[in-house]
Design a protein around this motif. Sequence first.
Motif, PDB file in Angstrom:
ATOM      1  N   LYS A   1      34.318  26.736  39.416  1.00 29.51           N
ATOM      2  CA  LYS A   1      35.169  25.855  38.616  1.00 29.51           C
ATOM      3  C   LYS A   1      36.632  25.999  39.008  1.00 29.51           C
ATOM      4  CE  LYS A   1      32.088  25.853  34.592  1.00 29.51           C
ATOM      5  NZ  LYS A   1      31.960  26.142  33.133  1.00 29.51           N
ATOM      6  N   ASP A   2      37.034  27.193  39.382  1.00 28.50           N
ATOM      7  CA  ASP A   2      38.403  27.460  39.837  1.00 28.50           C
ATOM      8  C   ASP A   2      38.318  28.132  41.199  1.00 28.50           C
ATOM      9  OD1 ASP A   2      41.063  27.934  40.160  1.00 28.50           O
ATOM     10  OD2 ASP A   2      41.267  29.353  38.497  1.00 28.50           O
ATOM     11  N   PRO A   3      38.178  27.351  42.282  1.00 31.22           N
ATOM     12  CA  PRO A   3      37.993  27.970  43.609  1.00 31.22           C
ATOM     13  C   PRO A   3      39.135  28.892  44.009  1.00 31.22           C
ATOM     14  CG  PRO A   3      37.461  25.627  43.664  1.00 31.22           C
ATOM     15  CD  PRO A   3      38.116  25.880  42.355  1.00 31.22           C
ATOM     16  N   ASN A   4      40.378  28.436  43.784  1.00 33.81           N
ATOM     17  CA  ASN A   4      41.512  29.272  44.185  1.00 33.81           C
ATOM     18  C   ASN A   4      41.584  30.560  43.372  1.00 33.81           C
ATOM     19  OD1 ASN A   4      42.269  27.353  46.059  1.00 33.81           O
ATOM     20  ND2 ASN A   4      43.700  26.332  44.690  1.00 33.81           N
ATOM     21  N   GLY A   5      41.313  30.468  42.084  1.00 32.47           N
ATOM     22  CA  GLY A   5      41.339  31.665  41.247  1.00 32.47           C
ATOM     23  C   GLY A   5      40.270  32.663  41.634  1.00 32.47           C
ATOM     24  N   SER A   6      39.078  32.175  41.957  1.00 33.51           N
ATOM     25  CA  SER A   6      38.013  33.079  42.390  1.00 33.51           C
ATOM     26  C   SER A   6      38.356  33.740  43.714  1.00 33.51           C
ATOM     27  CB  SER A   6      36.696  32.305  42.507  1.00 33.51           C
ATOM     28  OG  SER A   6      36.315  31.752  41.263  1.00 33.51           O
ATOM     29  N   LEU A   7      38.969  32.977  44.620  1.00 32.19           N
ATOM     30  CA  LEU A   7      39.359  33.551  45.902  1.00 32.19           C
ATOM     31  C   LEU A   7      40.425  34.624  45.725  1.00 32.19           C
ATOM     32  CD1 LEU A   7      39.141  33.508  48.986  1.00 32.19           C
ATOM     33  CD2 LEU A   7      40.863  31.685  49.003  1.00 32.19           C
ATOM     34  N   LEU A   8      41.353  34.406  44.801  1.00 34.32           N
ATOM     35  CA  LEU A   8      42.400  35.399  44.567  1.00 34.32           C
ATOM     36  C   LEU A   8      41.832  36.702  44.017  1.00 34.32           C
ATOM     37  CD1 LEU A   8      45.261  33.191  43.059  1.00 34.32           C
ATOM     38  CD2 LEU A   8      45.148  34.213  45.336  1.00 34.32           C
ATOM     39  N   THR A   9      40.814  36.613  43.188  1.00 34.85           N
ATOM     40  CA  THR A   9      40.196  37.847  42.683  1.00 34.85           C
ATOM     41  C   THR A   9      39.569  38.656  43.809  1.00 34.85           C
ATOM     42  OG1 THR A   9      38.103  36.705  42.224  1.00 34.85           O
ATOM     43  CG2 THR A   9      39.743  36.786  40.454  1.00 34.85           C
ATOM     44  N   GLY A  10      39.071  37.977  44.840  1.00 39.12           N
ATOM     45  CA  GLY A  10      38.518  38.691  45.984  1.00 39.12           C
ATOM     46  C   GLY A  10      39.594  39.317  46.850  1.00 39.12           C
ATOM     47  N   LEU A  11      40.732  38.621  47.032  1.00 40.21           N
ATOM     48  CA  LEU A  11      41.818  39.175  47.840  1.00 40.21           C
ATOM     49  C   LEU A  11      42.453  40.393  47.192  1.00 40.21           C
ATOM     50  CD1 LEU A  11      43.595  35.853  48.924  1.00 40.21           C
ATOM     51  CD2 LEU A  11      41.936  37.194  50.221  1.00 40.21           C
ATOM     52  N   LYS A  12      42.359  40.495  45.869  1.00 42.53           N
ATOM     53  CA  LYS A  12      42.934  41.629  45.146  1.00 42.53           C
ATOM     54  C   LYS A  12      41.898  42.685  44.792  1.00 42.53           C
ATOM     55  CE  LYS A  12      46.349  38.577  42.981  1.00 42.53           C
ATOM     56  NZ  LYS A  12      46.850  38.052  41.675  1.00 42.53           N
ATOM     57  N   ALA A  13      40.675  42.524  45.259  1.00 40.33           N
ATOM     58  CA  ALA A  13      39.610  43.463  44.901  1.00 40.33           C
ATOM     59  C   ALA A  13      39.906  44.846  45.467  1.00 40.33           C
ATOM     60  CB  ALA A  13      38.261  42.956  45.418  1.00 40.33           C
ATOM     61  N   LYS A  14      39.422  45.861  44.767  1.00 43.35           N
ATOM     62  CA  LYS A  14      39.599  47.240  45.215  1.00 43.35           C
ATOM     63  C   LYS A  14      38.533  47.646  46.227  1.00 43.35           C
ATOM     64  CE  LYS A  14      41.835  48.782  40.946  1.00 43.35           C
ATOM     65  NZ  LYS A  14      41.792  49.740  39.807  1.00 43.35           N
ATOM     66  N   LYS A  15      37.344  47.071  46.110  1.00 45.61           N
ATOM     67  CA  LYS A  15      36.280  47.407  47.035  1.00 45.61           C
ATOM     68  C   LYS A  15      36.540  46.722  48.364  1.00 45.61           C
ATOM     69  CE  LYS A  15      31.272  47.950  47.251  1.00 45.61           C
ATOM     70  NZ  LYS A  15      29.979  47.719  46.581  1.00 45.61           N
ATOM     71  N   GLU A  16      36.509  47.498  49.442  1.00 42.66           N
ATOM     72  CA  GLU A  16      36.892  46.980  50.749  1.00 42.66           C
ATOM     73  C   GLU A  16      35.947  45.893  51.242  1.00 42.66           C
ATOM     74  OE1 GLU A  16      39.497  46.446  53.594  1.00 42.66           O
ATOM     75  OE2 GLU A  16      39.750  47.967  52.031  1.00 42.66           O
ATOM     76  N   THR A  17      34.659  45.992  50.926  1.00 39.36           N
ATOM     77  CA  THR A  17      33.710  44.972  51.390  1.00 39.36           C
ATOM     78  C   THR A  17      34.018  43.617  50.766  1.00 39.36           C
ATOM     79  OG1 THR A  17      32.007  46.669  51.638  1.00 39.36           O
ATOM     80  CG2 THR A  17      31.275  44.379  51.542  1.00 39.36           C
TER      81      THR A  17
END
Length: 652
Positions: free
Chosen positions: A305-321
């Motif tokens: 529903k929010d592609p950009n928001g979901s992508l940002l959560t991945g760029l800020k994730a702590k897990k390296e994978t």
Amino acid sequence: MAAARPRPYRRILTSALHRRFVHASALALSVCYFVAFLLGDKSSFLWAWFPIGACGFRAVLLFLSSLVVFVLRVGQMHLGSRTTASPIGTFKYLAPLNVIQTFGWYLFSAWWFSEIYKWSCPTSAQLEWVKRGRPHERATLNERPIYLHTYHVLLAMAQSMVHLYYDYDRVPIPVVKPDSGASDRRTHPVEPVSKRIQRALPGMIRGGLARSALVAAICPFAYVLLLRRPAWSFTLYFAKLFWNFPRSAADPPGVIPDFGFGLMIRTAISGGLLTLCWQSANLFFSVFISKEPLKLGQPLTAEAKDPNGSLLTGLKAKKETVKAFAFWELCLISQQFPDRRKAIFNDIDREGGSTWTQILQSATEVIEGVSNRINEKKNPASNAKPEEQTEKSQPVLHALPRLAEPPKEDNIFASSPKAVSRHEKIGEAFSSAAKKYGQSPDWTPTARARARDVFDRASSAVLSPERKQKLLASSRELKMLTGPTSKPENVHPLLAQVLRSPIGLILRQTYARRLSGIVLGTPHANISSIVDAIESLTRLLIASLAEDQYGKVQSDVPGVVRLFTETITVLEPFINGGLDAHWTDVNFPPSSDPDAQAQARRVPEVDLVLDTVRSCLKDLLSAFNLYFKDIGLVGKDLRLATEAAGLIEDKY
């Protein structure tokens, strides 16, 4: 009304990996079906391969041996290669739980395969747990299945060590420098699944078969000399729960078991089939999990529903994978999907800043990590944080420190007692010399020469000439053995020979591993995220010339140019001589051969980062060469950028 919270990228990625896991499992099940066909009875050709029957049921049971490999890989998955200074240093990052899990899952898989194999073999193979004998005879323990299980256990341990040593938990994602000016830029040239399997499967099968054959050759000797009695006692302990054995069954019969050559061949064949299940499962998992983060030709976040928001959560994730796959998707968006790029530029009203601003912050953090790690290595003391002073509720008064012993109450005019012990003799020698030279007016000019004379007098007062000569010889030998830590060519030949042996291999701190650990991070290299971050910023900034309708992205071009320039100016000198070879790296070329030494300093993964950032800096300068004054890129920043990129300043 508050905006809906974006779906975490971790869940989107997990859903995509689940689908790939199913596809890999289907191929692994087909391999298990092939193994089940080989194990089955061939008296009826139809029922030997018919899925709905004994063959299909056997394949489902055998699939559990491959499924545990998938479980192990999911729990310990990572993307980058190991970058610890030495192989033995890897154990510091390998948690004991990881080692226990690896051995435990492979041992369980081997035990389960052994049971299915015994059940599938005909009665003539004599693989039952007990020999029942005649009706009036008591049951006796059968040693043939004990040997079969022992062989599979040894094979599982060998496979576990190979799994840990060659880092099977790594998901290989190829990373290359994208072709400058190419219409279809690729930083990750992933081949189709079928081609990758066709190219890699034969080699993995050969390696597994060679391993099973080696263990089959070692197992008879290890079983007779070391493992026979423990394996017999362990099996007898559980067999007593179901059968009644005489007291004579406590020890295995005979000195050497009577197996025959047929059992040896049978164990070798079963081991080859077991390694086929293991190797194919590892290959299928790596091939399917390392596919591009796309679904039906679109990025994974396209259906959110929010592609950009979901992508940002991945760029800020702590897990390296998770972060690596998010940057990979961002790189694909910047190269191939103009609609998503426009959506990123137009999304300016978001909590925490615009989408572009948050992308820039995440990518900058990854790129700056290269320079920060190099600076920490070059100046470790300057980066140390000062200790925080603890607050005290009440002031505490401290007495002045005692600088000397309290005055003696003895007669001060009496002469000092004569030195008796060794420590007293040393103290007397140093004391008399210090008084003599400390009171002389020429102490400062002749201090160094006289200090050496003091040491000689003190050592002569305590040590005999023979012991003194022996001590000096021992110190010289120790110095020759260790040698200077910065020059591997000065290491003693005996120690160098040890370091070149297989035992010394795990102790050597090679230049390539040390450089990769500093530049790309430890314990695993995050080269994929670094290259994708550099490429993503470059492609998005260049695309903003035509797709950014608000014109706000171009203002960040000078900052990105300075970031790339600083990364090049810090990284390139460090590669070309900023790091010395460790004294254990005995294969590093000597300083007398500068050409070979310069070649040894070239590490492909590190050079890839340098080439990528330099190429992207050239593309940025070429794309914005008409707008340098408008965006504020002039003067020293422009001069340093053109020098770092290897361009001629007059061109701009």
